[in-house]
Design an enzyme around this catalytic site. Structure first.
Site, PDB file in Angstrom:
ATOM      1  N   HIS A   1      40.769  30.729  -3.376  1.00 18.95           N
ATOM      2  CA  HIS A   1      42.087  31.265  -3.745  1.00 18.95           C
ATOM      3  C   HIS A   1      42.891  31.727  -2.548  1.00 18.95           C
ATOM      4  O   HIS A   1      44.103  31.906  -2.659  1.00 18.95           O
ATOM      5  CB  HIS A   1      41.914  32.432  -4.722  1.00 18.95           C
TER       6      HIS A   1
ATOM      7  N   ASP B   1      49.405  34.051   2.640  1.00 15.83           N
ATOM      8  CA  ASP B   1      48.985  34.179   1.241  1.00 15.83           C
ATOM      9  C   ASP B   1      48.458  32.827   0.780  1.00 15.83           C
ATOM     10  O   ASP B   1      49.049  31.786   1.126  1.00 15.83           O
ATOM     11  CB  ASP B   1      50.206  34.561   0.382  1.00 15.83           C
TER      12      ASP B   1
HETATM   13  C1  GDG Z   1      44.941  35.982  -4.912  1.00 10.81           C
HETATM   14  C2  GDG Z   1      45.526  35.365  -3.620  1.00 10.81           C
HETATM   15  C3  GDG Z   1      46.748  33.695  -5.022  1.00 10.81           C
HETATM   16  C4  GDG Z   1      51.382  42.467  -9.571  1.00 10.81           C
HETATM   17  N1  GDG Z   1      51.885  43.688  -9.771  1.00 10.81           N
HETATM   18  C5  GDG Z   1      51.872  43.893 -11.102  1.00 10.81           C
HETATM   19  C6  GDG Z   1      51.346  42.771 -11.718  1.00 10.81           C
HETATM   20  N2  GDG Z   1      51.041  41.907 -10.746  1.00 10.81           N
HETATM   21  C7  GDG Z   1      50.483  40.569 -10.958  1.00 10.81           C
HETATM   22  C8  GDG Z   1      51.518  39.524 -10.661  1.00 10.81           C
HETATM   23  C9  GDG Z   1      50.671  38.309 -10.292  1.00 10.81           C
HETATM   24  C10 GDG Z   1      49.408  38.946  -9.697  1.00 10.81           C
HETATM   25  O1  GDG Z   1      49.407  40.316 -10.065  1.00 10.81           O
HETATM   26  C11 GDG Z   1      49.403  38.886  -8.177  1.00 10.81           C
HETATM   27  O2  GDG Z   1      49.110  37.580  -7.801  1.00 10.81           O
HETATM   28  P1  GDG Z   1      49.301  37.078  -6.298  1.00 10.81           P
HETATM   29  O3  GDG Z   1      49.160  35.615  -6.299  1.00 10.81           O
HETATM   30  O4  GDG Z   1      50.620  37.527  -5.814  1.00 10.81           O
HETATM   31  O5  GDG Z   1      48.245  37.838  -5.409  1.00 10.81           O
HETATM   32  P2  GDG Z   1      46.658  38.227  -5.230  1.00 10.81           P
HETATM   33  O6  GDG Z   1      46.292  39.321  -6.137  1.00 10.81           O
HETATM   34  O7  GDG Z   1      46.528  38.547  -3.786  1.00 10.81           O
HETATM   35  O8  GDG Z   1      45.788  36.927  -5.604  1.00 10.81           O
HETATM   36  C12 GDG Z   1      46.883  34.739  -3.911  1.00 10.81           C
HETATM   37  C13 GDG Z   1      46.020  34.279  -6.229  1.00 10.81           C
HETATM   38  O9  GDG Z   1      44.773  34.874  -5.849  1.00 10.81           O
HETATM   39  C14 GDG Z   1      45.716  33.196  -7.262  1.00 10.81           C
HETATM   40  O10 GDG Z   1      44.986  32.154  -6.692  1.00 10.81           O
HETATM   41  O11 GDG Z   1      48.047  33.305  -5.415  1.00 10.81           O
HETATM   42  O12 GDG Z   1      47.374  34.111  -2.740  1.00 10.81           O
HETATM   43  O13 GDG Z   1      45.651  36.364  -2.614  1.00 10.81           O
HETATM   44  O14 GDG Z   1      50.301  37.598 -11.437  1.00 10.81           O
HETATM   45  O15 GDG Z   1      52.325  39.371 -11.789  1.00 10.81           O
HETATM   46  N3  GDG Z   1      51.209  42.654 -13.061  1.00 10.81           N
HETATM   47  C15 GDG Z   1      51.613  43.711 -13.808  1.00 10.81           C
HETATM   48  N4  GDG Z   1      52.108  44.861 -13.262  1.00 10.81           N
HETATM   49  C16 GDG Z   1      52.251  44.986 -11.922  1.00 10.81           C
HETATM   50  O16 GDG Z   1      52.699  46.045 -11.444  1.00 10.81           O
HETATM   51  N5  GDG Z   1      51.524  43.640 -15.146  1.00 10.81           N
END
Ligand code: GDG
Length: 481
Positions: free
Chosen positions: A167, A379
């Site tokens: 990921h 990322d």
């Molecule tokens: C890893 C990789 C890759 C965030 N704040 C709130 C909230 N979120 C949710 C978002 C999104 C998720 O969390 C964050 O996803 P990301 O992709 O930005 O980041 P990572 O957690 O670092 O994930 C990344 C991912 O795995 C998938 O392969 O994209 O690069 O680092 O869905 O919406 N959700 C709610 N409240 C919040 O305050 N409900």
């Protein structure tokens, strides 16, 4: 999915959270696209999901998880001890692998005890998989916590098909080779049948690391896939950019409640232009750098003071790790400096929310924002960028996106791409975004929405699993090529 075998999903965390209340232990299913995409697959194959429930061992949790499990699939916990949490999870995963794989080797603490714990915990997960898996099952392992799992299982004679999805980014060899256990990780990954990466950048880096750190590696390209051969064994590798449940987000974000909440948010900010950041509080997400860029904008464009507001949602994350504590302090200091320098009575340029906001609130924020400022230093993908697009059925709003996010590959035609380390460059992209005419916003947003809609998380799932299921045919083709 597979006529004979079941799906065995393995990830560091189970897709649930454990909530303790006066009524005892309650198990809540996590939300998010990955869980929604994987659960139907799991149900249809009658398999199981193995992972840490995020809580210490407790018989009540174990029995609640059993109760949550259904006839269709079950949740199998792997409990970590205090020292495993400290050395494996906080230590090896989050003080070595996480920073290193995000090119931040100066933040690594290469403590050999962390590595010993990584080996042990991968064996513990292998115990759990071995107990559950049958010969024809398809074992699908997620992320950098479990890169040695196939190796552990193969050494015990498990011959099932095993896929791994990475990921996070895969670093280039000049960075990766700092890892004292670089060869072990690479050899371990090559014990999987299939390896999936988020972007071509990551796949290419992985291959470059193989060539630099191992001898006798052969790589053959067959269509869009690659076959890596070493010591008579073969592993398939390919790129599968992860995505979101587009239809669900697009549909939920136009409900009357969300639209009313978005209007209310705009009124709360007196119709100032809103810039939105949403991230886990993680130093790779570039939050201090983003705040400096926002400050640069206010310094260089005094006419924007009082006209634009940054709403930064930061979800607490890995709070016991010193580098995360430092990042939090840096963010808080910058927020208060900017608000002190540019705020006025009853008005602050930065609204800092240090907690997870509910899903509906998040959608309303996506709808209310003029600009989503997504500027990670690096990322794997970044799902927030894709969610913002899915939520904008009004085809308005501008995405300012780091060129170092995996999402930049698919969204480059619609987003304003920036280098997050270039504060003046980000400030000027932000300025452009805030002034962008509606028709241009529309053209860009349409392009991004089409892209995300056309490759949602269900398609991702199908591509990853489909490829693994057809591996045998693929290898026959590869060997005769
Ligand atoms: C890893 C990789 C890759 C965030 N704040 C709130 C909230 N979120 C949710 C978002 C999104 C998720 O969390 C964050 O996803 P990301 O992709 O930005 O980041 P990572 O957690 O670092 O994930 C990344 C991912 O795995 C998938 O392969 O994209 O690069 O680092 O869905 O919406 N959700 C709610 N409240 C919040 O305050 N409900």
């Amino acid at each position: 999915m597979n006529h004979e075998g079941r799906l065995i999903l393995v990830s560091n965390r189970l897709p649930v959270s454990v909530v303790r209340s006066s009524n005892g232990v309650e198990i809540q299913q996590s939300s998010g696209g990955l869980v929604s995409a994987l659960l139907p697959l799991l149900k249809s194959s009658g398999g199981c999901w193995i992972g840490w429930p995020g809580a210490d061992y407790d018989a009540e949790i174990e029995s609640e998880l059993q109760r949550e499990s259904s006839a269709e699939f079950h949740l199998q916990p792997v409990f970590l001890s205090q020292s495993e949490k400290q050395y494996f999870y906080d230590g090896c995963c989050n003080e070595i692998l996480w920073p290193l794989f995000h090119d931040l080797q100066s933040r690594c603490n290469f403590d050999p005890l962390y590595w010993s714990s990584y080996l042990e915990v991968n064996e513990t997960f292998a115990d759990a998989v071995e107990r559950s898996a049958r010969r024809n099952d398809f074992i699908w392992v997620h992320d950098y916590h479990l890169m040695l799992l196939a190796d552990c299982l193969r050494s015990r004679g498990v011959r099932s098909r095993m896929a791994y999805f990475h990921h996070i980014p895969f670093p280039p060899p000049d960075v990766f080779e700092k890892l004292p256990w670089r060869a072990e990780i690479l050899r371990g990954l090559l014990r999987f049948s299939t390896l999936g990466f988020q972007t071509e950048r990551d796949r290419r880096n992985f291959f470059a690391c193989l060539r630099r750190c191992l001898s006798g590696v052969q790589i053959k390209k067959i269509g869009a896939r690659f076959l890596v051969s070493v010591e008579g064994r073969h592993t398939e590798a390919a790129t599968f950019p992860i995505s979101i449940d587009y239809e669900r987000l697009a549909c939920d974000s136009v409900s009357p409640e969300i639209l009313a909440e978005a209007d209310q948010i705009r009124r709360d900010f007196s119709d100032r232009k809103l810039v939105l950041g949403v991230d886990r509080l993680d130093y790779t997400k570039g939050i201090p750098e983003r705040l400096i860029a926002f400050r640069t904008l206010l310094e260089q464009r005094p006419e924007l003071r009082g006209q634009v507001a940054l709403v930064q949602v930061t979800v607490p994350s890995r709070e016991q790790i010193p580098k995360y504590q430092e990042c939090k302090i840096a963010v808080e200091r910058l927020v208060s400096e900017i608000n002190g320098a540019f705020g006025g009575p009853g008005w602050a340029p930065v609204t800092y929310i240090h907690r997870s906001v509910p899903y509906n609130r998040l959608l309303a924020l996506y709808r209310a924002a003029h600009v989503a400022l997504v500027t990670p230093l690096k990322d794997g993908m970044n799902l927030v960028a894709k969610e913002f697009c899915a939520a904008r059925s009004d085809e308005q709003g501008v995405l300012v996106l780091s060129e170092f996010a995996g999402a930049a590959v698919e969204l480059r035609r619609g987003a304003l791409l920036v280098n997050p380390y270039d504060f003046e460059g980000v400030a000027s992209a932000l300025h452009e975004a805030l002034r962008m005419p509606e028709f241009q916003q529309r053209i860009r947003m349409q392009a991004m929405r089409r892209m995300v809609q056309g490759s949602d998380v269900y398609r991702w799932c199908k591509n990853c699993c489909g490829q693994a299921l057809f591996r045998d045919q693929f290898q026959v083709a590869a060997q005769s090529a």
